[in-house]
Every structure is written in structure tokens, then in C-alpha cells.
Design an enzyme around this catalytic site. Structure first.
Site, PDB file in Angstrom:
ATOM      1  N   CYS A 127       0.900  -1.159   0.000  1.00 58.92           N
ATOM      2  CA  CYS A 127       0.000   0.000   0.000  1.00 58.92           C
ATOM      3  C   CYS A 127       0.934   1.204   0.000  1.00 58.92           C
ATOM      4  O   CYS A 127       1.513   1.543   1.024  1.00 58.92           O
ATOM      5  CB  CYS A 127      -0.902   0.017   1.237  1.00 58.92           C
ATOM      6  SG  CYS A 127      -1.907   1.518   1.325  1.00 58.92           S
ATOM      7  N   CYS A 130      -0.550   4.343   2.192  1.00 57.46           N
ATOM      8  CA  CYS A 130      -0.721   4.258   3.651  1.00 57.46           C
ATOM      9  C   CYS A 130      -0.371   2.858   4.121  1.00 57.46           C
ATOM     10  O   CYS A 130       0.799   2.483   4.107  1.00 57.46           O
ATOM     11  CB  CYS A 130      -2.117   4.682   4.069  1.00 57.46           C
ATOM     12  SG  CYS A 130      -3.445   4.064   3.024  1.00 57.46           S
ATOM     13  N   SER A 131      -1.345   2.067   4.495  1.00 58.00           N
ATOM     14  CA  SER A 131      -1.013   0.766   5.090  1.00 58.00           C
ATOM     15  C   SER A 131      -2.137  -0.234   4.906  1.00 58.00           C
ATOM     16  O   SER A 131      -2.302  -1.126   5.730  1.00 58.00           O
ATOM     17  CB  SER A 131      -0.723   0.946   6.570  1.00 58.00           C
ATOM     18  OG  SER A 131      -1.853   1.536   7.196  1.00 58.00           O
ATOM     19  N   CYS A 132      -2.943  -0.099   3.834  1.00 56.86           N
ATOM     20  CA  CYS A 132      -4.069  -1.011   3.627  1.00 56.86           C
ATOM     21  C   CYS A 132      -3.548  -2.443   3.477  1.00 56.86           C
ATOM     22  O   CYS A 132      -2.527  -2.675   2.821  1.00 56.86           O
ATOM     23  CB  CYS A 132      -4.864  -0.601   2.391  1.00 56.86           C
ATOM     24  SG  CYS A 132      -5.507   1.078   2.555  1.00 56.86           S
TER      25      CYS A 132
END
Lengths: 224, 119
Positions: A127, A130-132
């Protein structure tokens, strides 16, 4: 993970505790480190939410317990089933959230897509913004997945990044990097390694690690 | 070409990946669980997109200096303030009270002065 028995449910909701007595999830985190401003902020916001009735202490306790139940063993069960049942593999690729339900695994409401490796093709997830991450099937993401280094580089020099994980992908193999979003997350179905013929699903699931489903590692068969 | 914002880092140069992980501390798990409660369909107090916007709005300095869940709780608090779910004064009072309680508890548990104290 000793989760080999298929006992229908995959997380322990209430083993006879939590009834009647006052909830006290706000004991100080007796942590070794110093108390930081953000620890204080977390506690303060939590208490305000409870005081205002946005959620109850019991809701938070249950959610913590539920999140604790999310782990890579869930994704590994899906991969192992896909390796042994081609019809299931097709359904998993078609609609992972629905296929997970067949194994009593709650994949949540956000779409998760299973990316199948095949000879000449290897998939990797990231991702960049961000951090999906498919938390519902793999649990929390590792720190490196959220790092600037991984997010920046894996889309441009995936071979070099995978080499840092000790994973060598042959030159002739295409690498596809999938950039996750809040609405669509992915996980990788790696190729079933040679030497696993006749293995049970449980045994197969044990070699499907978290990093195999991110794509930074390949399943390994221990050679004695 | 549009200027990149600092969180938009795909394809940029960076050093080697530090293949590290840590067990989440209790407070980090609490931030994670709280966000999921606030963003669920029953409550809908905020969304994950708002969480992300809040993180991006922390600015380049904070984005790089804060740890992952420090960014999350900062964003959550800011969004709750923005939506007037909580007010600045009550948050300030609550933080002072909580901090005093936490230090007392740590002292009582004999672990006081083990660390360097709050920053």
C-alpha cells in the site's frame, strides 16, 4: 500455530469470563517503557468515548479480543484449500470474501482479492499511500509493510526488495505489484511447492506464512 | 505535474527495507480496536478515509517522526475534535487526569523511574 483442528469457529468468544463483574480494561498498561504523551492521549480519548456512550468498555474488550483472533493462519487455510481443491481455488479468485465464508472465516465487508501465482508470474502486495492490508485474513501487518522503504521501493525495484527478504525470483518470471486501497485489498496465493504431494490441508497450511501471502517470501518445504 | 504530497511515496528512492516487526503494545491494540468501533456501520463516528486524511494532515515532520499508532491516535483525536464529538478543554483536562493516574500506577507497581519519563 496449533490450529489444525477444524472446530468450526475460529476465535474464542468468551470462555466463561467477562460476565457480571465490572469491566476493567483500563488498568494501567504496566509496560516497561516510559509513559508517553500518545499513551496518555489514547487512554484519555478512550475514556471520553466511554463516558459519552459512543461505545462501552465491554465493546472495546470484545473488539480487542476479536482483533486478536485475526492471524495469518486464516489466510493459510484458504490457500491450503485452494491448493487441494481447484473448484474452491476458482471461487476464491472470483470472490474471496464469499469463499472464506465456506470455511467459516469472516473476511469482513471490504473486498479482498486473491492473486494466484502461476509459473512465470509472481504477485506482491503493497500500500504505497498508507497501510491497507487484508487484516481480516492475515492479522495486523508487519512494521516493514508500513515502512517508507518498502512502500517507496517495491513498486519500482521489486526484485531488489525481495532479495532483501532472501527471496530470489527468476529473471523470466513476471512480477506484478498490487497497490492496495481502503476499498480493495489483496493477498497472494503462492504456487504449491514441489514435494508436498499427498499432504493434508493442515500440513500445507503450516508452510503458508504471512510473508508468502504478502509475496515477499515463497512457501518452503524443509529438506531433511 | 502535480506536486506529490509526503505520504505519496510509491516509486521514490529509499534505503533498504528493515525487516523488523514488534508485538503491539496494549495501547497500540487499543487504538486499533477503538478506530474499528468508531468506524463501524453501527456508530459511523468517523471513517477510515477520514483517519487517513487526518494522518496526511499531520504534515511531513510528524508523519515521519511519530510511530504508526501515534499517527493513528493523533488523527483520531483531531477528527473527534473537528466533529465536536469532544472538546479541546475536556480533552486537556482528561489527559492531565489520566497522566497523573498512570504515573501513580506505575510508581505503585515499582517500575517508576525505570524509563526516562514522558517526553
Amino acid at each position: 500455530m496449533s490450529e489444525s483442528k477444524d472446530h468450526g469457529h475460529d476465535h474464542p468468544h468468551g470462555h466463561g469470563h467477562g460476565h457480571g463483574h465490572a469491566p476493567h480494561p483500563f488498568q494501567p498498561d504496566i509496560e516497561d517503557g516510559p509513559i508517553t504523551e500518545h499513551m496518555v492521549l489514547t487512554r484519555a480519548v478512550t475514556e471520553l468515548m466511554i463516558e459519552k456512550g459512543v461505545f462501552a468498555a465491554e465493546d472495546l474488550r470484545q473488539k480487542l479480543e476479536y482483533m486478536q483472533s485475526r492471524n495469518p493462519g486464516l489466510g493459510a487455510r484458504l490457500v491450503a484449500r485452494a491448493w487441494t481443491d481447484p473448484a474452491f481455488a476458482a471461487r476464491l479468485i472470483e470472490d474471496a470474501n464469499a469463499a472464506a465464508k465456506e470455511l467459516d472465516i469472516d473476511a469482513g465487508v471490504v473486498e479482498i482479492r486473491a492473486l494466484a501465482d502461476r509459473p512465470g508470474l509472481h504477485n506482491v502486495i503493497v500500500c504505497t499511500l498508507c497501510s491497507c492490508y487484508p487484516v481480516m485474513l492475515l492479522g495486523n501487518s508487519p512494521d516493514w509493510y508500513k515502512s517508507r522503504e518498502y512502500r517507496s521501493r517495491v513498486v519500482r525495484e521489486p526484485r531488489a526488495v525481495l532479495a532483501e527478504f532472501g527471496t530470489e525470483i527468476p529473471e523470466g518470471t513476471e512480477l506484478r505489484i498490487h497497490d492496495s486501497t481502503a476499498e480493495l485489498r489483496y493477498f497472494v496465493i503462492p504456487e504449491r511447492p514441489a514435494g508436498t504431494e499427498g499432504w493434508s490441508e493442515e500440513r500445507l497450511a503450516e508452510i503458508v506464512t504471512r510473508d508468502c501471502m504478502i509475496g515477499t517470501a515463497l512457501p518452503k518445504v524443509a529438506t531433511e | 505535474m502535480a506536486k506529490r504530497r509526503h505520504h505519496d511515496m510509491g516509486g521514490l528512492d529509499a534505503g533498504p527495507v528493515e525487516i523488523a516487526d514488534h508485538d503491539h503494545a496494549p495501547w497500540e491494540k487499543q487504538v486499533n480496536a477503538m478506530l474499528r468501533l468508531l468506524a463501524d456501520s453501527e456508530r459511523g463516528v468517523m471513517t477510515v478515509d477520514e483517519l487517513r486524511r487526518g494522518i496526511e494532515d499531520l504534515g511531513p515532520g510528524a508523519y515521519d517522526e511519530l510511530s504508526y499508532y501515534e499517527r493513528w491516535i493523533s488523527s483520531i483525536a483531531n477528527i473527534l475534535l473537528e466533529k465536536s464529538v469532544i472538546e479541546v478543554d475536556e480533552l486537556g483536562r482528561k489527559m492531565a487526569e489520566v497522566e497523573a493516574r498512570m504515573h501513580e500506577a506505575q510508581a505503585a507497581s515499582g517500575k517508576a523511574e525505570a524509563g526516562k519519563g514522558a517526553p
